[in-house]
Design an enzyme around this catalytic site. Structure first.
Site, PDB file in Angstrom:
ATOM      1  N   GLU A 183      77.524   8.697  53.765  1.00  0.00           N
ATOM      2  CA  GLU A 183      76.487   7.648  53.813  1.00  0.00           C
ATOM      3  C   GLU A 183      76.545   6.924  55.152  1.00  0.00           C
ATOM      4  OE1 GLU A 183      73.714   7.703  51.987  1.00  0.00           O
ATOM      5  OE2 GLU A 183      74.915   7.445  50.161  1.00  0.00           O
ATOM      6  N   SER A 240      46.315   7.861  46.163  1.00  0.00           N
ATOM      7  CA  SER A 240      47.526   8.022  45.358  1.00  0.00           C
ATOM      8  C   SER A 240      47.289   7.569  43.926  1.00  0.00           C
ATOM      9  CB  SER A 240      48.670   7.200  45.953  1.00  0.00           C
ATOM     10  OG  SER A 240      49.736   7.153  45.017  1.00  0.00           O
ATOM     11  N   GLY A 244      65.728   4.002  46.157  1.00  0.00           N
ATOM     12  CA  GLY A 244      66.572   4.606  47.189  1.00  0.00           C
ATOM     13  C   GLY A 244      66.717   6.106  47.012  1.00  0.00           C
ATOM     14  N   ASP A 301      67.384  12.447  54.757  1.00  0.00           N
ATOM     15  CA  ASP A 301      66.459  12.456  53.617  1.00  0.00           C
ATOM     16  C   ASP A 301      65.382  13.532  53.773  1.00  0.00           C
ATOM     17  OD1 ASP A 301      67.982  10.255  53.097  1.00  0.00           O
ATOM     18  OD2 ASP A 301      66.400   8.801  53.469  1.00  0.00           O
TER      19      ASP A 301
HETATM   20  C1  GLA Z   1      68.564   6.093  54.414  1.00  0.00           C
HETATM   21  C2  GLA Z   1      68.152   6.844  55.665  1.00  0.00           C
HETATM   22  C3  GLA Z   1      69.053   8.057  55.908  1.00  0.00           C
HETATM   23  C4  GLA Z   1      70.525   7.674  55.843  1.00  0.00           C
HETATM   24  C5  GLA Z   1      70.821   6.850  54.601  1.00  0.00           C
HETATM   25  C6  GLA Z   1      72.227   6.313  54.589  1.00  0.00           C
HETATM   26  O1  GLA Z   1      68.328   6.860  53.269  1.00  0.00           O
HETATM   27  O2  GLA Z   1      66.823   7.275  55.576  1.00  0.00           O
HETATM   28  O3  GLA Z   1      68.736   8.661  57.143  1.00  0.00           O
HETATM   29  O4  GLA Z   1      70.926   7.012  57.012  1.00  0.00           O
HETATM   30  O5  GLA Z   1      69.933   5.746  54.478  1.00  0.00           O
HETATM   31  O6  GLA Z   1      73.143   7.344  54.496  1.00  0.00           O
END
Ligand code: GLA
Length: 402
Positions: free
Chosen positions: A38, A72, A131, A180
């Site tokens: 992370e 959407s 998240g 992500d």
């Molecule tokens: C968000 C960002 C990712 C990464 C995470 C933490 O999701 O988009 O790029 O930095 O936080 O790991």
């Protein structure tokens, strides 16, 4: 957990919004859960996310003019947002459509000649603000649909992940790393992705864990100013790196072992920046060890590393919050839980826990009740499945997963 929406229904809605006719195609891009690694992706470190089976569905049709028309199902009050490809600007009031606009802008900036526009209807079944990367899933979806519907040459799935990241960084002002978008583009069913963010080399690692499930608990809390706090963490890591470079030639924090960091950490002048850097270095090393433990079949060791990751995010990186700390603690106290940590960017959102299958009911009962009692809030639980990355969906797809 997630709503059910049939493909026929989405196509019907598409025709209602944009009219029938022409070739209408359906695509899907998943959200992600990060198992470990992370805040390492913008520090040249390793990450270990998997794509989920929940995400964003898109129904689209090419347009011959240079217009985007976007709708959407999740934000009906926004109506159809229309914009020209020559006037793509970020507008706060345009909400979710900014991510799509940003992708088209990034494609053009990379030199893709766009031969037309698109009508696009989106439906997402990820819990909002949890998240789980619904925005990255939207970016990858938009990039993939642009590539397929407009027949753009020379774009690999990795390129589409980079386009999504560029949209997020430059158009939307969130200075995220690549994790992500990469997970959404490159996921594989039953696997997590072990990615070196410095080189973008990766391999898929089997996460079919014998008798153990990956469980997400959504705190349903999202603290404000998340983007600015995230950008601040990134800036603090850059400051730490700049200080370290005065004493050692270094490309990124991810190049350091714990020992090497210990030798030179005093060069980092600001105490907060030193703690941020310590997290980045230790978390990267934990990720390498965690993948090793998993591949060796040592789930208890993998779980312990998840716990250590949480503690480091809580104390050194300070991206956890009281609600996610509580969820992790409730999990740690529950028999049959091998490990638990906050996942994703932080400041709310979800924890991910490794839970033995025969303890799932106990886990659910204890964590939900404890959380309700101590916060007055109702958490949500999902048993996650590692799914495939972004793709076109044949006409017989079922729009429900999870
Ligand atoms: C968000 C960002 C990712 C990464 C995470 C933490 O999701 O988009 O790029 O930095 O936080 O790991």
């Amino acid at each position: 957990m997630s709503e059910v929406m049939q493909p026929e229904e989405l196509k019907r809605l598409f025709c209602e919004k944009f009219g029938g006719g022409g070739e209408i195609r359906c695509f899907f891009a998943p959200g992600r859960v990060n198992l470990i690694g992370e805040h390492t992706d913008y520090n040249g470190g390793h990450v270990f996310p998997c794509a989920l089976t929940m995400g964003n569905y898109g129904v689209g049709r090419r347009r011959e003019d240079r217009k985007l028309r976007l709708y959407s199902v999740n934000f009906p009050q926004q109506g159809v947002v229309e914009c020209g490809l020559d006037e793509l600007v970020y507008e706060k009031k345009d909400g979710w459509t900014n991510y799509v606009k940003g992708v088209f802008r990034a494609l053009e900036q990379r030199g893709c000649a766009l031969p037309g526009g698109m009508d696009l209807l989106v439906y997402g079944n990820l819990p909002g603000g949890a998240g789980l990367s619904s925005s990255a899933a939207l970016e990858v979806l938009a990039g993939l649909m642009a590539r397929e519907l407009l027949e753009l040459p020379g774009l690999s799935m990795t390129d589409l992940a980079l386009v999504g990241q560029q949209a997020e960084n430059e158009f939307c002002g969130m200075h995220c790393g690549i994790m992500d978008q990469f997970a959404s583009a490159m996921g594989q069913r039953g696997c997590a992705i072990f990615l070196d963010t410095n080189t973008l080399t990766y391999r898929h690692v089997d996460v079919h864990l014998q008798g153990v499930r990956l469980v997400l608990v959504n705190s349903r809390v999202k603290h404000s100013l998340v983007n600015s706090a995230y950008n601040e963490r990134r800036r603090q890591c850059e400051e730490a790196l700049a200080d370290l470079r005065r004493v050692r030639a270094l490309g990124a924090l991810g190049e350091l072992t714990e020992e090497a960091f210990g030798e030179i950490q005093d060069a980092i002048r600001d105490e907060t920046c030193r703690r941020r850097a310590r997290h980045a270095v230790y978390e990267n090393q934990r990720t390498l060890r965690a993948v090793g433990a998993l591949e060796a079949g040592d789930l208890p060791a993998f779980g312990r590393l998840l716990n250590e990751s949480h503690v480091s995010l809580r104390d050194d990186y300070e991206t956890s919050c009281p609600e996610t700390d509580l969820l992790a603690e409730l999990a740690w106290e529950t028999p049959g839980v091998l490990g638990s940590r906050i996942t994703g960017g932080g400041f709310g959102g979800c924890t991910v826990s490794l839970v033995e299958e025969n303890s799932l009911a106990l886990f659910q009962e204890r964590v939900l009740a404890g959380y309700q009692r101590q916060t007055g809030r109702t958490a949500e639980i999902y048993v996650a499945e590692a799914g495939d990355g972004a793709r076109e969906i044949s006409s017989s797809f079922v729009l429900y997963s999870g």
